[in-house]
Every structure is written in structure tokens, then in C-alpha cells.
Motif scaffolding. Structure first.
Motif, PDB file in Angstrom:
ATOM      1  N   PHE A  94       8.193 -39.088  -3.284  1.00 44.30           N
ATOM      2  CA  PHE A  94       7.877 -39.988  -4.395  1.00 44.30           C
ATOM      3  C   PHE A  94       8.643 -41.307  -4.240  1.00 44.30           C
ATOM      4  CE2 PHE A  94       7.379 -35.719  -6.323  1.00 44.30           C
ATOM      5  CZ  PHE A  94       6.072 -35.816  -6.794  1.00 44.30           C
ATOM      6  N   VAL A  95       7.960 -42.402  -4.549  1.00 45.43           N
ATOM      7  CA  VAL A  95       8.585 -43.715  -4.680  1.00 45.43           C
ATOM      8  C   VAL A  95       8.146 -44.272  -6.030  1.00 45.43           C
ATOM      9  CG1 VAL A  95       8.767 -46.066  -3.791  1.00 45.43           C
ATOM     10  CG2 VAL A  95       8.587 -44.143  -2.198  1.00 45.43           C
ATOM     11  N   ALA A  96       9.105 -44.708  -6.840  1.00 46.51           N
ATOM     12  CA  ALA A  96       8.791 -45.212  -8.172  1.00 46.51           C
ATOM     13  C   ALA A  96       9.376 -46.609  -8.348  1.00 46.51           C
ATOM     14  CB  ALA A  96       9.345 -44.274  -9.248  1.00 46.51           C
ATOM     15  N   VAL A  97       8.620 -47.476  -9.011  1.00 45.33           N
ATOM     16  CA  VAL A  97       9.054 -48.852  -9.258  1.00 45.33           C
ATOM     17  C   VAL A  97       8.929 -49.135 -10.749  1.00 45.33           C
ATOM     18  CG1 VAL A  97       8.626 -51.292  -8.827  1.00 45.33           C
ATOM     19  CG2 VAL A  97       8.364 -49.635  -6.967  1.00 45.33           C
ATOM     20  N   GLY A  98      10.020 -49.615 -11.356  1.00 46.25           N
ATOM     21  CA  GLY A  98      10.019 -49.956 -12.766  1.00 46.25           C
ATOM     22  C   GLY A  98      10.197 -51.444 -12.994  1.00 46.25           C
ATOM     23  N   LEU A 130      14.023 -49.582  -8.499  1.00 49.32           N
ATOM     24  CA  LEU A 130      13.269 -48.681  -7.615  1.00 49.32           C
ATOM     25  C   LEU A 130      14.030 -47.387  -7.412  1.00 49.32           C
ATOM     26  CD1 LEU A 130      11.244 -49.607  -4.478  1.00 49.32           C
ATOM     27  CD2 LEU A 130      13.003 -47.831  -4.270  1.00 49.32           C
ATOM     28  N   ALA A 131      13.280 -46.292  -7.331  1.00 48.36           N
ATOM     29  CA  ALA A 131      13.864 -44.970  -7.071  1.00 48.36           C
ATOM     30  C   ALA A 131      12.987 -44.236  -6.062  1.00 48.36           C
ATOM     31  CB  ALA A 131      13.967 -44.155  -8.356  1.00 48.36           C
ATOM     32  N   LYS A 132      13.607 -43.354  -5.313  1.00 48.55           N
ATOM     33  CA  LYS A 132      12.829 -42.522  -4.394  1.00 48.55           C
ATOM     34  C   LYS A 132      13.328 -41.078  -4.474  1.00 48.55           C
ATOM     35  CE  LYS A 132      15.689 -43.993  -0.465  1.00 48.55           C
ATOM     36  NZ  LYS A 132      15.688 -44.605   0.880  1.00 48.55           N
ATOM     37  N   ALA A 133      12.391 -40.160  -4.324  1.00 44.26           N
ATOM     38  CA  ALA A 133      12.716 -38.733  -4.367  1.00 44.26           C
ATOM     39  C   ALA A 133      11.919 -38.065  -3.248  1.00 44.26           C
ATOM     40  CB  ALA A 133      12.366 -38.132  -5.721  1.00 44.26           C
ATOM     41  N   PRO A 134      12.480 -37.965  -2.056  1.00 42.97           N
ATOM     42  CA  PRO A 134      11.744 -37.408  -0.918  1.00 42.97           C
ATOM     43  C   PRO A 134      11.796 -35.894  -0.845  1.00 42.97           C
ATOM     44  CG  PRO A 134      13.881 -38.192  -0.192  1.00 42.97           C
ATOM     45  CD  PRO A 134      13.789 -38.503  -1.664  1.00 42.97           C
ATOM     46  N   ASN A 135      10.797 -35.348  -0.194  1.00 42.01           N
ATOM     47  CA  ASN A 135      10.815 -33.943   0.215  1.00 42.01           C
ATOM     48  C   ASN A 135      10.981 -32.978  -0.956  1.00 42.01           C
ATOM     49  OD1 ASN A 135      10.541 -32.248   2.480  1.00 42.01           O
ATOM     50  ND2 ASN A 135      12.740 -31.843   2.514  1.00 42.01           N
ATOM     51  N   ILE A 136      10.231 -33.218  -2.035  1.00 43.97           N
ATOM     52  CA  ILE A 136      10.260 -32.314  -3.182  1.00 43.97           C
ATOM     53  C   ILE A 136       9.265 -31.176  -2.952  1.00 43.97           C
ATOM     54  CG2 ILE A 136       9.986 -32.120  -5.680  1.00 43.97           C
ATOM     55  CD1 ILE A 136      12.293 -33.906  -4.803  1.00 43.97           C
ATOM     56  N   ALA A 137       9.720 -29.946  -3.146  1.00 46.02           N
ATOM     57  CA  ALA A 137       8.875 -28.774  -2.875  1.00 46.02           C
ATOM     58  C   ALA A 137       7.607 -28.801  -3.709  1.00 46.02           C
ATOM     59  CB  ALA A 137       9.658 -27.495  -3.140  1.00 46.02           C
ATOM     60  N   GLY A 138       6.504 -28.413  -3.099  1.00 43.72           N
ATOM     61  CA  GLY A 138       5.211 -28.441  -3.770  1.00 43.72           C
ATOM     62  C   GLY A 138       5.067 -27.439  -4.893  1.00 43.72           C
ATOM     63  N   ASN A 139       5.920 -26.423  -4.921  1.00 42.74           N
ATOM     64  CA  ASN A 139       5.843 -25.434  -6.007  1.00 42.74           C
ATOM     65  C   ASN A 139       6.889 -25.711  -7.088  1.00 42.74           C
ATOM     66  OD1 ASN A 139       8.074 -24.765  -4.482  1.00 42.74           O
ATOM     67  ND2 ASN A 139       7.676 -22.558  -4.464  1.00 42.74           N
TER      68      ASN A 139
END
Length: 362
Positions: A162-166, A201-210
Motif C-alpha cells: 500500500f502507498v497512501a497520500v494525504g 505520504l505513508a507506505k505499508a508493504p507486504n501486508i498478508a492477504g488474509n
């Protein structure tokens, strides 16, 4: 581009199915999913720890230079102090309706998210665009949910980046896609200070799909803030304008490295005075009084300021009318070599003597 929901069935066993099945059909065929399996976010915006403590906030100012503003013609000068603070400091509690305000935890009401799904190895691996530029808004429980179409966790196997921009501006800010993910953002700073958003900006990589919990996002300020303030011994008169000349206005933010590159396109930026006034009277103003408006902090591309040529120099120009003589002069100081660093605030105190130390009033 919308989500591809694969449900709780073993749909990831077929790479063809992931590519060819209509996303809406996949979602509609999974009515058993609950709201707890929708993708939601929690958000934190970085905030100077000493902001509410005026003594600590003032002591965090670090003087980096003491240039003099000099008249092009004549001997008039105004001393100036350049102070840098770690962090982006609001000049007051920001107005959430002002796009030029420094963004805070309370003011972050929404942000936009880009999501890349990394397929499981047993279906060939690789990445696909899960959704892009989707707005998430804060609910009563401070959890951010999709403003429109609902997006679901795909289930065990794949992961999502995830990449988020506020607080992004309505124009001049675009995502650059590569390998089905937002790898960078191109930004051109508007010359109107009230439209220079404090982008986070924030990033949240490699988050489990479950995953079935809200994803925590830690937002960082990716620009550099600039303010102009009254010094300790301000000469009586009127400031008619303050302009920063030949400041580079455009750059590309690299998400993975958290750095700016390709910084170019010099422009001039003139500050907006407090209360929308056409000028600024210096008499009777206390030390540290903000000259630019509360919601008109300059939010600039981080850069090391540098002259373009002998005739195109990076400068601050203060057009000043002296009360004692009725003369009006352009007072100029070079900014060549100064650094406007990401996530920091640079304060220009006009009429500060070289040996002056900021005082703290009880």
C-alpha cells in the motif's frame, strides 16, 4: 481501476482466472464476506513533540546563517537570521478547510491509496494493480474506509503493498506507475502559497492477504516548510513584498527510497501576508511574529538552493518602505547554498543582528 476480489475460495490456483474474470463478478459472487474482511486503515501523522511547549519549540531552532539584506542602490541593510527546526511546525492550529494549512493528526480527514497485489508463487507470482487512487475517509471510530466501492482482502497466499497520500493538491500532483505499482509521484508547486499543500505520504508493504485488521499507516511530511518572521529589532516601516527568486518548483518523489530527484523548473514565490493584507507594517510587532499568513507557509520541494547563473540567482528580496525617510528599497540577500530539507521548517527572521539570541518570554 478497481479491486479484483478472489474471495475465500482457492481462486488463486488459476492465474488465468485472475486476469480474465471480471472484478465486479468476483465480488458479487462472495456475499458471505463480512465488513471485518474489508480493507481499512488507521493513520498517524508525524508531529513535532515540542510543538505545544513554546519553550522547547523555540530552543529547537538552530541558527544556520546570518546573511544581510542589502539595497541594490545605497547603503541600507537589514540583518537577517536563518533558523531551522526539525519537523514541520504549524504556525497556529490549522484550519482544516484551508488547503495551505500544515496538516496535523486531527486535520487528516481523508487520503488516497494505491494498492499492488503480489500473487502467490503457486500461481506464478508477479504483481498486479489491485486498485489505484482510491479515497479513504475517516469514520467516527477514526478508522479510514473506502469512500465508494468496497475493497476486500484477497485471502491467504498473496500480499499487498500500500502507498497512501494525504492532503494532495487538486492539480500538479500525479502518480507514476511502474510494474503495476505507484513507484513515484511528480509534483509542481503552485505559486499561490495558499495552494501549496503540506503533502504527507505513508507506505505499508507486504501486508498478508488474509489480514482482517485495519492497516496502520505512519504518514511523513515529504515537503520542506518556509516561514518569514519579525526579528528582535525590526526597523519601523512597511514590508510591501517578500519574494524568493529562482526556487526550483518541480520534482519527483521516489516512494521506495523516500527521496526527491529531478528537481528543476525555477520559479519565483512571493509570500502571502497575514490576514490577506497587501503589505505588512512592522511597528509594534513582537519578536517572532509571523509575516506570512497562518495558512500560507511556503511548502516547497526539498532542495539545496543554488544560483542558476551570474544573472539568475537564488535570492530573497524584501521590498521595504522606511518610515523615517519615506524611501522604498529592494533589499536582497543571497540564498545560494542553503538547504531546504524534507520534513524541516526554515524560518527567516528579518532584522536580527548577528549576535542576537532568540529570547523566550515567560
Amino acid at each position: 481501476m478497481r479491486s479484483i476480489h478472489l474471495g475465500l475460495y482457492a481462486l488463486f490456483t488459476s492465474a488465468v482466472l485472475m486476469v480474465s474474470c471480471a472484478e465486479d463478478e468476483l465480488i458479487e459472487n462472495n456475499h458471505h464476506l463480512t465488513s471485518s474482511e474489508t480493507i481499512n486503515f488507521d493513520a498517524i501523522v508525524e508531529w513535532p513533540e515540542d510543538y505545544m511547549d513554546s519553550r522547547s519549540a523555540t530552543s529547537s531552532l538552530k541558527r544556520v546563517e546570518s546573511p544581510k539584506l542589502r539595497a541594490e542602490e545605497g547603503n541600507e541593510t537589514l540583518p537577517m537570521g536563518v533558523y531551522v527546526q526539525d519537523g514541520i511546525y504549524p504556525t497556529s492550529m490549522p484550519n482544516p478547510e484551508s488547503r495551505g494549512a500544515v496538516i496535523t493528526q486531527d486535520q487528516l480527514a481523508s487520503f488516497n491509496v494505491w494498492a499492488t497485489l503480489n500473487k502467490a508463487e503457486n500461481v506464478g507470482g508477479g504483481a498486479i494493480e489491485y486498485f489505484s487512487n482510491v479515497e479513504y475517509t475517516k469514520g467516527n471510530d477514526d478508522v479510514f474506509s473506502s469512500s465508494g466501492k468496497v475493497y476486500y482482502w484477497p485471502g491467504e497466499g498473496p500480499t499487498i503493498d500500500f502507498v497512501a497520500v494525504g492532503n494532495a493538491p487538486e492539480s500538479g500532483f500525479t502518480a507514476n506507475m511502474a510494474n503495476n505499482e505507484a513507484t513515484s509521484f511528480t509534483y509542481t508547486v503552485d505559486q499561490d502559497a495558499t495552494k501549496q499543500n503540506d503533502i504527507v505520504l505513508a507506505k505499508a508493504p507486504n501486508i498478508a492477504g488474509n489480514n482482517d485488521e485495519s492497516v496502520p499507516l505512519d504518514f511523513k511530511h515529504i515537503l520542506s516548510a518556509v516561514n518569514v518572521k519579525v526579528g528582535s529589532q525590526m526597523t519601523a516601516g512597511t514590508i510591501n513584498s517578500i519574494t524568493f527568486k529562482n526556487i526550483k518548483s518541480k520534482g519527483i518523489y521516489d516512494v521506495a527510497n523516500g527521496t526527491w530527484g529531478s528537481v528543476d523548473e525555477p520559479k519565483d514565490y512571493t509570500i502571502t501576508f497575514a490576514n490577506g493584507s497587501s503589505n505588512y507594517t512592522t511597528e509594534g510587532k513582537a519578536e517572532g511574529t509571523l509575516i506570512n499568513g497562518d495558512n500560507a507557509t511556503l511548502m516547497m520541494i526539498p532542495q539545496t538552493l543554488a544560483n542558476i547563473s551570474d544573472t539568475e540567482k537564488v535570492e530573497i528580496i524584501v521590498n521595504f518602505s522606511y518610515a523615517a525617510s519615506d524611501q522604498t528599497k529592494d533589499l536582497i540577500a543571497s540564498l545560494d547554498g542553503q538547504a531546504w530539507a524534507m520534513g524541516k521548517t526554515t524560518n527567516y527572521y528579518i532584522n536580527v543582528s548577528p549576535d542576537f539570541t532568540l529570547s523566550i518570554e515567560e
